[in-house]
Scaffold this motif. Structure first.
Motif, PDB file in Angstrom:
ATOM      1  N   ASP A 152       0.818  -1.212   0.000  1.00 40.29           N
ATOM      2  CA  ASP A 152       0.000   0.000   0.000  1.00 40.29           C
ATOM      3  C   ASP A 152       0.853   1.264   0.000  1.00 40.29           C
ATOM      4  OD1 ASP A 152      -2.162  -1.661   0.077  1.00 40.29           O
ATOM      5  OD2 ASP A 152      -2.971  -0.926   1.980  1.00 40.29           O
ATOM      6  N   ALA A 153       2.048   1.177   0.548  1.00 39.91           N
ATOM      7  CA  ALA A 153       2.917   2.353   0.651  1.00 39.91           C
ATOM      8  C   ALA A 153       3.432   2.822  -0.700  1.00 39.91           C
ATOM      9  CB  ALA A 153       4.097   2.054   1.579  1.00 39.91           C
ATOM     10  N   VAL A 154       3.428   1.932  -1.705  1.00 42.47           N
ATOM     11  CA  VAL A 154       3.962   2.315  -3.014  1.00 42.47           C
ATOM     12  C   VAL A 154       2.875   2.390  -4.082  1.00 42.47           C
ATOM     13  CG1 VAL A 154       6.223   1.319  -2.474  1.00 42.47           C
ATOM     14  CG2 VAL A 154       4.531  -0.072  -3.688  1.00 42.47           C
ATOM     15  N   CYS A 155       1.618   2.167  -3.693  1.00 45.87           N
ATOM     16  CA  CYS A 155       0.527   2.097  -4.667  1.00 45.87           C
ATOM     17  C   CYS A 155      -0.373   3.324  -4.600  1.00 45.87           C
ATOM     18  CB  CYS A 155      -0.312   0.842  -4.422  1.00 45.87           C
ATOM     19  SG  CYS A 155       0.537  -0.693  -4.849  1.00 45.87           S
ATOM     20  N   ASP A 156      -1.051   3.596  -5.701  1.00 42.58           N
ATOM     21  CA  ASP A 156      -2.048   4.666  -5.772  1.00 42.58           C
ATOM     22  C   ASP A 156      -3.392   4.050  -5.383  1.00 42.58           C
ATOM     23  OD1 ASP A 156      -3.935   6.606  -6.501  1.00 42.58           O
ATOM     24  OD2 ASP A 156      -2.702   7.354  -8.149  1.00 42.58           O
ATOM     25  N   LEU A 157      -3.716   4.109  -4.098  1.00 38.69           N
ATOM     26  CA  LEU A 157      -4.906   3.434  -3.577  1.00 38.69           C
ATOM     27  C   LEU A 157      -6.188   4.083  -4.077  1.00 38.69           C
ATOM     28  CD1 LEU A 157      -3.747   2.816   0.115  1.00 38.69           C
ATOM     29  CD2 LEU A 157      -3.431   1.358  -1.897  1.00 38.69           C
ATOM     30  N   ASP A 158      -6.159   5.384  -4.295  1.00 40.95           N
ATOM     31  CA  ASP A 158      -7.342   6.081  -4.792  1.00 40.95           C
ATOM     32  C   ASP A 158      -7.682   5.625  -6.215  1.00 40.95           C
ATOM     33  OD1 ASP A 158      -9.411   8.133  -4.509  1.00 40.95           O
ATOM     34  OD2 ASP A 158      -8.277   9.247  -6.011  1.00 40.95           O
ATOM     35  N   CYS A 164     -11.843  -0.008  -9.587  1.00 42.30           N
ATOM     36  CA  CYS A 164     -12.602  -1.221  -9.257  1.00 42.30           C
ATOM     37  C   CYS A 164     -14.100  -0.929  -9.189  1.00 42.30           C
ATOM     38  CB  CYS A 164     -12.105  -1.810  -7.939  1.00 42.30           C
ATOM     39  SG  CYS A 164     -10.485  -2.594  -8.063  1.00 42.30           S
ATOM     40  N   ARG A 165     -14.446   0.244  -8.683  1.00 38.52           N
ATOM     41  CA  ARG A 165     -15.856   0.633  -8.618  1.00 38.52           C
ATOM     42  C   ARG A 165     -16.411   0.856 -10.031  1.00 38.52           C
ATOM     43  NH1 ARG A 165     -16.905   6.103  -5.646  1.00 38.52           N
ATOM     44  NH2 ARG A 165     -16.117   4.877  -3.882  1.00 38.52           N
ATOM     45  N   HIS A 166     -15.631   1.499 -10.879  1.00 36.56           N
ATOM     46  CA  HIS A 166     -16.094   1.832 -12.232  1.00 36.56           C
ATOM     47  C   HIS A 166     -16.364   0.585 -13.065  1.00 36.56           C
ATOM     48  CE1 HIS A 166     -16.382   4.272 -15.919  1.00 36.56           C
ATOM     49  NE2 HIS A 166     -15.675   3.309 -16.510  1.00 36.56           N
ATOM     50  N   VAL A 167     -15.474  -0.417 -12.989  1.00 36.46           N
ATOM     51  CA  VAL A 167     -15.611  -1.606 -13.844  1.00 36.46           C
ATOM     52  C   VAL A 167     -16.345  -2.736 -13.135  1.00 36.46           C
ATOM     53  CG1 VAL A 167     -13.505  -1.007 -15.099  1.00 36.46           C
ATOM     54  CG2 VAL A 167     -13.388  -2.644 -13.200  1.00 36.46           C
ATOM     55  N   ASN A 168     -16.723  -2.517 -11.869  1.00 39.91           N
ATOM     56  CA  ASN A 168     -17.365  -3.568 -11.071  1.00 39.91           C
ATOM     57  C   ASN A 168     -16.479  -4.811 -11.019  1.00 39.91           C
ATOM     58  OD1 ASN A 168     -19.348  -4.748  -9.472  1.00 39.91           O
ATOM     59  ND2 ASN A 168     -20.496  -5.541 -11.225  1.00 39.91           N
ATOM     60  N   TRP A 169     -15.279  -4.618 -10.491  1.00 38.47           N
ATOM     61  CA  TRP A 169     -14.240  -5.652 -10.468  1.00 38.47           C
ATOM     62  C   TRP A 169     -14.706  -6.873  -9.659  1.00 38.47           C
ATOM     63  CZ3 TRP A 169      -9.872  -5.874 -13.232  1.00 38.47           C
ATOM     64  CH2 TRP A 169      -8.881  -6.809 -12.855  1.00 38.47           C
ATOM     65  N   PRO A 170     -14.680  -8.076 -10.223  1.00 42.37           N
ATOM     66  CA  PRO A 170     -15.157  -9.281  -9.521  1.00 42.37           C
ATOM     67  C   PRO A 170     -14.277  -9.649  -8.326  1.00 42.37           C
ATOM     68  CG  PRO A 170     -15.105  -9.639 -11.896  1.00 42.37           C
ATOM     69  CD  PRO A 170     -14.363  -8.356 -11.637  1.00 42.37           C
ATOM     70  N   TRP A 173     -11.336 -12.196  -8.820  1.00 41.31           N
ATOM     71  CA  TRP A 173     -10.112 -11.827  -9.519  1.00 41.31           C
ATOM     72  C   TRP A 173      -9.129 -11.193  -8.541  1.00 41.31           C
ATOM     73  CZ3 TRP A 173     -12.078  -8.976 -14.584  1.00 41.31           C
ATOM     74  CH2 TRP A 173     -12.850  -9.878 -15.328  1.00 41.31           C
ATOM     75  N   ALA A 174      -7.833 -11.293  -8.841  1.00 39.93           N
ATOM     76  CA  ALA A 174      -6.812 -10.663  -8.001  1.00 39.93           C
ATOM     77  C   ALA A 174      -7.034  -9.152  -7.956  1.00 39.93           C
ATOM     78  CB  ALA A 174      -5.417 -10.965  -8.545  1.00 39.93           C
ATOM     79  N   ALA A 175      -6.871  -8.566  -6.781  1.00 36.29           N
ATOM     80  CA  ALA A 175      -7.056  -7.125  -6.633  1.00 36.29           C
ATOM     81  C   ALA A 175      -6.006  -6.370  -7.438  1.00 36.29           C
ATOM     82  CB  ALA A 175      -6.966  -6.733  -5.167  1.00 36.29           C
ATOM     83  N   PRO A 176      -6.417  -5.425  -8.298  1.00 32.69           N
ATOM     84  CA  PRO A 176      -5.443  -4.653  -9.073  1.00 32.69           C
ATOM     85  C   PRO A 176      -4.583  -3.764  -8.174  1.00 32.69           C
ATOM     86  CG  PRO A 176      -7.667  -4.395  -9.958  1.00 32.69           C
ATOM     87  CD  PRO A 176      -7.795  -5.029  -8.606  1.00 32.69           C
ATOM     88  N   TYR A 177      -3.376  -3.488  -8.617  1.00 38.83           N
ATOM     89  CA  TYR A 177      -2.511  -2.531  -7.910  1.00 38.83           C
ATOM     90  C   TYR A 177      -1.953  -1.548  -8.930  1.00 38.83           C
ATOM     91  CZ  TYR A 177       1.228  -5.674  -9.560  1.00 38.83           C
ATOM     92  OH  TYR A 177       2.057  -6.445 -10.333  1.00 38.83           O
ATOM     93  N   GLU A 227     -11.862   1.530 -21.151  1.00 41.73           N
ATOM     94  CA  GLU A 227     -11.662   2.662 -22.060  1.00 41.73           C
ATOM     95  C   GLU A 227     -12.403   3.914 -21.600  1.00 41.73           C
ATOM     96  OE1 GLU A 227     -12.998   0.975 -25.685  1.00 41.73           O
ATOM     97  OE2 GLU A 227     -11.295  -0.408 -25.851  1.00 41.73           O
ATOM     98  N   SER A 228     -13.505   3.759 -20.887  1.00 44.54           N
ATOM     99  CA  SER A 228     -14.298   4.919 -20.456  1.00 44.54           C
ATOM    100  C   SER A 228     -13.882   5.450 -19.083  1.00 44.54           C
ATOM    101  CB  SER A 228     -15.788   4.550 -20.419  1.00 44.54           C
ATOM    102  OG  SER A 228     -16.044   3.557 -19.428  1.00 44.54           O
ATOM    103  N   PHE A 229     -12.987   4.749 -18.404  1.00 43.85           N
ATOM    104  CA  PHE A 229     -12.550   5.186 -17.068  1.00 43.85           C
ATOM    105  C   PHE A 229     -11.615   6.387 -17.180  1.00 43.85           C
ATOM    106  CE2 PHE A 229      -9.326   4.920 -13.641  1.00 43.85           C
ATOM    107  CZ  PHE A 229     -10.161   5.123 -12.552  1.00 43.85           C
ATOM    108  N   LEU A 230     -11.824   7.380 -16.320  1.00 47.41           N
ATOM    109  CA  LEU A 230     -10.943   8.547 -16.257  1.00 47.41           C
ATOM    110  C   LEU A 230     -10.430   8.713 -14.840  1.00 47.41           C
ATOM    111  CD1 LEU A 230     -13.014  11.182 -18.296  1.00 47.41           C
ATOM    112  CD2 LEU A 230     -11.038   9.862 -19.110  1.00 47.41           C
ATOM    113  N   TYR A 231      -9.171   9.068 -14.719  1.00 46.37           N
ATOM    114  CA  TYR A 231      -8.586   9.407 -13.420  1.00 46.37           C
ATOM    115  C   TYR A 231      -7.889  10.748 -13.576  1.00 46.37           C
ATOM    116  CZ  TYR A 231      -6.127   8.977  -8.974  1.00 46.37           C
ATOM    117  OH  TYR A 231      -5.660   9.185  -7.677  1.00 46.37           O
TER     118      TYR A 231
END
Length: 291
Positions: A152-158, A164-170, A173-177, A227-231
């Motif tokens: 968590d110290a090296v990842c962009d948690l936001d 994960c909320r945008h794509v409804n991540w199952p 599946w392994a949690a993305p980092y 493709e539709s996700f924006l950060y």
């Protein structure tokens, strides 16, 4: 607290003093490292070297060390996938920061500069075949970094949470980092001839990147949601397979790392270029002159 001695079962050292998988000795390590996937591409990179000190190959790991314009440098192949990246980065770090005689961590940390040169498929219409894209942020779908303390110290948690909320991540599946490339390396390597992107490092080439040959996809709409996700008003730009693990492992170990890819496929336009070697050569020349 007594210094830990790393057991031989956890860091295997070959009889010739080289580290287990990549078969390099500590004296062969260079601070400036170019990583490529294809073992054959190492020879192309090394053809630009002024001098060659060694040429070592074991499995998919091929390494050549030498000099380029007076600077010590090496190129090593990692094969395909983030699991290979974990092996290569761990063993390169061991060469730098573990005393092979005592099996203890050295008191003074040695920092490596690692630039991966790869190929990629674009996810946005403004990126075209032949473009160069830096993985300013790499998102790993593989889950490898989740096995390490302090991820968590090296990842962009936001970014992770919103994606994960945008794509409804199952949940299965392994949690993305998500890990940033080293900012200093990005400034050194990147110029106006390179895009800064948000790159997905997929855990496979086919279904994990939305490709369907005979097997059906668990989520046929995943790519369109990506493709539709924006950060911060910026989209995810491209797919490849190694940037996130490289950048995450490097940050945890105290090294500098980044990935820059040549676009060889446009996923939205459903077209690809199999004659991409001239563009990759141009990218190699650019990185060699800037590293």
């Amino acid at each position: 607290m007594e210094e830990r001695i790393i057991p031989s079962s956890e860091l295997i050292i070959n009889d010739d003093g080289s580290v287990f998988h990549i078969h390099l000795r500590p004296d062969q390590l260079r601070d400036n490292i170019i990583l490529v996937g294809d073992p054959g591409r190492v020879d192309m990179v090394a053809s630009y070297f002024d001098t060659v000190d060694y040429d070592v190959q074991s499995r998919e790991f091929h390494a050549v060390g030498g000099t380029f314009k007076g600077k010590e440098i090496m190129c090593i192949s990692h094969g395909i996938g983030p699991d290979n990246i974990e092996i290569v980065v761990t063993e390169l770090d061991a060469l730098a920061n573990v005393d092979f005689a005592t099996r203890k961590v050295k008191p003074h940390h040695r920092t490596l500069n690692m630039v991966r040169i790869g190929t990629s498929g674009s996810l946005q219409e403004f990126l075209h075949i032949g473009d160069f894209v830096i993985a300013q942020k790499g998102m790993g779908f593989d889950g490898i970094l989740n096995f390490y303390a302090d991820r968590d110290a090296v990842c962009d948690l936001d970014f992770e949470r919103l994606f994960c909320r945008h794509v409804n991540w199952p949940e299965t599946w392994a949690a993305p980092y998500v890990v940033d490339a080293d900012a200093e390396l990005v400034e050194r390597i990147g110029r106006d001839d390179m895009h800064r992107g948000y790159t997905i490092a997929a855990v496979g080439f086919y279904a994990p990147q939305g490709r369907m040959v005979r097997l059906k996809l668990a989520d046929p709409d995943l790519n369109s949601k990506i493709e539709s996700f924006l950060y911060h008003d910026r989209p995810i730009t491209n797919f490849e397979m190694e940037s996130a693990c490289l950048q995450g492992m490097a940050k945890l170990l105290g090294h500098k790392a980044m990935t820059v890819c040549c676009i060889i496929a446009e996923r939205r336009a459903t077209k690809a270029n199999t004659d991409y070697k001239p563009s990759v050569k141009r990218l190699v020349e650019t990185v060699l002159n800037r590293i």
